[in-house]
Design an enzyme around this catalytic site. Sequence first.
Site, PDB file in Angstrom:
ATOM      1  N   ALA A   1     -32.060  23.051  17.681  1.00  0.00           N
ATOM      2  CA  ALA A   1     -30.948  22.148  18.003  1.00  0.00           C
ATOM      3  C   ALA A   1     -29.887  22.909  18.771  1.00  0.00           C
ATOM      4  O   ALA A   1     -29.880  24.145  18.813  1.00  0.00           O
ATOM      5  CB  ALA A   1     -30.345  21.551  16.730  1.00  0.00           C
TER       6      ALA A   1
ATOM      7  N   ASP B   1     -15.734  23.233   6.262  1.00  0.00           N
ATOM      8  CA  ASP B   1     -16.485  22.270   7.074  1.00  0.00           C
ATOM      9  C   ASP B   1     -17.633  21.675   6.271  1.00  0.00           C
ATOM     10  O   ASP B   1     -18.765  21.599   6.739  1.00  0.00           O
ATOM     11  CB  ASP B   1     -17.008  22.941   8.351  1.00  0.00           C
ATOM     12  CG  ASP B   1     -17.516  21.920   9.366  1.00  0.00           C
ATOM     13  OD1 ASP B   1     -17.198  20.721   9.206  1.00  0.00           O
ATOM     14  OD2 ASP B   1     -18.224  22.306  10.305  1.00  0.00           O
TER      15      ASP B   1
ATOM     16  N   GLY C   1     -21.918  22.129  19.570  1.00  0.00           N
ATOM     17  CA  GLY C   1     -20.740  22.583  20.292  1.00  0.00           C
ATOM     18  C   GLY C   1     -20.394  24.035  20.051  1.00  0.00           C
ATOM     19  O   GLY C   1     -19.555  24.595  20.766  1.00  0.00           O
TER      20      GLY C   1
END
Length: 828
Positions: A5, A137, A8
Amino acid sequence: MAKLAAGGMAITYRARMRGAAGVTKPVVIKQILPHFADEPAFVEMFISEARVAAALTHGNIAQVFDFGEIGGQYFLAMEFVHGQPLSKLLRRAQRMGLPGLPVPLALYIASQICDGLDYAHRHRGEDGEPLGLVHRDVSPDNVLISYEGQVKVIDFGIAKATSFVEARTSPGTLKGKYPYFSTEQARGEQDLDARSDTFAVGVVLYEMLCGRRPYEGEFAAVLPRLLAGDYPAPSALNPSITPELEAVLGTAMALDRDERYPTAQAFSEALREQLYSSWPRFSPHLVAQLLGHLFAEDLAVEGHRVEVTPAFLAQFSEWKSSGGMPGLGPSPVPGSEGGRAGSGSGSRGGTPRTPGGGVRPRSNTQGGMRAVSPSSPGRRSVSSTGVPRVSSNSRPEVPRPHDTPVETPALPAPSELRESLRQTETRVAEVEADKRNQWLVLLSVPLVALGVLGIVVHRVSASRSGAADTAHVSTQWIRSEPSGATVKLDGRELPDLTPLMVADLALKRTYTLEFSKPGYQTATRRIIPRSTTGAEPELSVRLVPASGALAAAPPAAAPPEAAPPTPEPEPLTELAPLTRPALAPTLHAVDYPARMFVLRPQYNAFPLSQYATASIELNPTLSYTVSTDGGVALARGTGGTSDALAYYLEGDQVTADESFGVLGAGKRTFKGIRRMHVFAVDDDLSDNSGAVRVKFQQGQWLAPRVLTFTAAENALVLKPEHQFVLRGLNPEAVYLLTVRDDAAQLGEGANGRIHHALCMEGSQQSARRTPRLLESGKRIQLSGVDTLRCTFPDTRLEDNQGAFEVDIVDVTEMSKQERAAALRGETR
């Protein structure tokens, strides 16, 4: 070995780590993107944080084996977890008919996340001092679940370094997965502690249970709601959530971090208490069975054998049949009352079940019944028939039937009930004295029990139309000036004209009202019932005469209202007028130069029902190979014609993201389509010419069906309120557009999520108009264009939300190599 994958911040690869004597170990390499490596502050913090992350060794944390730098590129080598991210698990479950995870599975996964976080929060350095590590996160993307049912948290140490650099390079801005931000994180505070991660786990649990996040939409709209804690009650979205579990969620997501669970371990223990008090035989193997069933095709492609037991398949079917929001787990403990463990009704976290296996609400501590809101994502009403009750002065209100099982409150026994019980006790005593009459006991006890149940049900039925019904619903009186207007509630026309009353409106839910009357402009209002008294302040709407309506009216027509008009009262409910001309111009048009623009499905979509598209009926059971030939010009000038057209699909299995796109000469295959619309977006039909033939091939030996698109008839000139226009571009310049996704939706639930917008390039110097898609997470080069029109084709606009933020940069001065590198994301 293979690329997994790209995001960002990094690109991930599947790799093999070689050791001595031919020993190998599968790993994942996460390569940090070069533009982060250009920041000395990031590199310094990344190294220090990665060093700490590499020291974490816990079963619920994906281990970091190595980190370093090669040729200026920094990387992490991490444990390879053979499974799926929690985010993908939730999407796949929704696609398979489960809007949310079953309650016991969600509780187990959340408790495992807490265990891993607690270990990291308490981790000490070599000097014995606490490191104060905070993930920052926590989200479904950063939780991996293996096919064996193991739960792993990833990306420890990187989030802090990333947020530090973003705060340094973009002061005053907040980036990241903001729907999972704690309140202190949303305020931009830097002294985050373990309770910030606990808040995020609460949001993840909410999403697992309810099938949606508590906060949806653009950041500017989400921020005030997040800071105020304004989100739908979990039990309103999933009736199987008990008051005890709702209290646990509320503690984890408290606005004041001092009111939250002090540690992730405390939150984990509360979750386990909820889990094992109601599902004492819960097995983590259920998680593995769920993944094996949902991702059977993926495993088969990898050559792995899928082993799902028949018992689980039956359980999965039961989950789906229970309305998509199941709370059921494995079979209850034999001998336990109602399948619950524990000795008394005070055992915390229990979820009573109906005999059929479903979940029924628990009664509150005052002995009343907790009303269950039947509204859920995708439903537009609260009554058992799917339509809110409407009454007017001329029609009596009909009581709503009740089909939702509700736990019976404690009621005093009536005289006949006490007498029946006394006779039963006497009879049982006599039978015990005389063994010859034992068969009478077997017969009389069930009969008396049925009689008792009938009496109780009768008592409850007589009182259910009272407080239980009005606990979570309200009524709304609606008037219009002049009266006699037709009203549509969420697109459904109500049977009476104004004035009228709409009953059974669910609290804290948005309803859209549309008023129409011949000779007057259509008016739209949005209401959110909030009254706890069961009645909302009266809503009065003044209709504006349509243009030319006075001239067209019969001369002898009587005024619509004999009484003098009264001033419109100040509405006390939340009203959001949806009249498009009242919107700000920047919602529909922006003039370049501009650093960015925003595409919003709520304001830039167009309803197909208002436009004449070329369309064709198809058989949803067949597959069609579709291609185009011919060409159309949508303006006068040079540049030739285009064979590309936009399309919109109708079908029961078509998601919002699959519903529209671009057709060309290249062949594409579609299945499950009931109707296809083809069109092009234009600003003037008078200069159009040409036609495009759309061919639908069913098989090699069958002649294709043909749909002809004529530019002069089938191109669409959209109203200003149905599109977005970027004007003033230089056709000689080259622009780089970067599309950033902000959870855009063309409908409710996972099937309403979209990742692209439909745009049409235009230039006064060329007759060529080319449709193209702006896709989230992609960079697009634009040239030879002075106008860019963007829109979202849809059949219904009321449930649209979210946005795409598009950055635009003039890269004319760049070389071709530099532009290519920028498109690949190699430069900032």
